[in-house]
Enzyme design. Structure first.
Site, PDB file in Angstrom:
ATOM      1  N   SER A  60     -25.695 -45.813  65.158  1.00 13.13           N
ATOM      2  CA  SER A  60     -26.050 -44.451  65.554  1.00 13.13           C
ATOM      3  C   SER A  60     -27.434 -44.027  65.068  1.00 13.13           C
ATOM      4  CB  SER A  60     -24.996 -43.458  65.050  1.00 13.13           C
ATOM      5  OG  SER A  60     -24.827 -43.579  63.651  1.00 13.13           O
ATOM      6  N   ASP A  94     -23.719 -32.422  61.207  1.00 19.39           N
ATOM      7  CA  ASP A  94     -22.512 -33.130  60.778  1.00 19.39           C
ATOM      8  C   ASP A  94     -22.589 -33.608  59.324  1.00 19.39           C
ATOM      9  OD1 ASP A  94     -24.113 -35.427  60.785  1.00 19.39           O
ATOM     10  OD2 ASP A  94     -23.121 -36.359  62.501  1.00 19.39           O
ATOM     11  N   HIS A 148     -25.370 -37.800  59.815  1.00 16.23           N
ATOM     12  CA  HIS A 148     -26.534 -38.356  60.507  1.00 16.23           C
ATOM     13  C   HIS A 148     -27.786 -37.553  60.154  1.00 16.23           C
ATOM     14  CE1 HIS A 148     -23.157 -39.802  63.049  1.00 16.23           C
ATOM     15  NE2 HIS A 148     -23.906 -40.891  63.079  1.00 16.23           N
TER      16      HIS A 148
END
Length: 202
Positions: free
Chosen positions: A13, A173, A176
């Site tokens: 990611s 979040d 990240h």
């Protein structure tokens, strides 16, 4: 220059840019801009998949090789850590990925596992342990990368220290990076990516 530089970004990611709100904030776009500023004509291809572990690198490597690769950046390790993948297993899979890209003629730069001990979700009592596990995993990865003919990006403790001290470097979040966090990581990766491009152009 030797023509268009085919720059491929593989991994998880972080490589895909989760946490960014605009594509130009992602690592691939930021580093492609760095290479263009150096005078390279860049063809950027992002093969990274959010949630990927080292087990997923083989498919990404095959896709990058099919597209053609001159310089590749691999960002991998966070999901291996959270899924308790043994360091020896992840390192072997990363070795094979780097070796595959090298056989295809690519210069390869790897950003090893981040220090997950700085993530706010980790209880304070466990942060030292998580940091130690992250470092062990990253060292196993680094050894494998060098043996396969790749280069390890010197992201280093300074980046982890900044993330630990500056909550704004994380996205909503709290796991990240935010756009600002990606800028910090891209700045740390830029010297290694530039060096790889220079090796390709030589």
């Amino acid at each position: 220059m030797n023509g268009r530089l085919r720059f491929r970004v593989l991994g998880d990611s972080l490589a895909a840019g989760v946490g960014c709100t605009r594509v130009e904030e992602t690592l691939g776009e930021r580093l492609a801009a760095v290479l263009r500023a150096e005078g390279h004509a860049v063809d950027l291809g992002v093969h990274a998949v959010s949630g990927a572990r080292s087990t997923g690198l083989d498919a990404q490597v095959r896709a990058a090789v099919r597209a053609g690769v001159d310089v590749a950046l691999i960002v991998i390790g966070a999901n291996d850590l959270t899924s308790f993948t043994p360091p020896a297993v992840g390192a072997r899979l990363l070795h094979d990925a780097v070796a595959g890209l090298r056989r295809a003629g690519g210069q390869v730069v790897v950003a090893t596992a981040p220090n997950l001990g700085v993530v706010s979700h980790v209880p304070p009592a466990y942060r030292a342990f998580v940091s130690q596990a992250s470092g062990l995993y990253a060292r196993a990865q680094a050894d494998a990368v060098v043996r396969a003919g790749g280069a390890v990006a010197a992201v280093g403790a300074e980046v982890s220290t900044r993330f630990a001290a500056e909550p704004a470097l994380f996205s909503a979040d709290r796991f990240h990076p935010s756009a600002a966090g990606y800028a910090v990581i891209a700045d740390a990766l830029a010297p290694s990516v530039r060096a790889a491009a220079n090796r390709w152009a030589a």
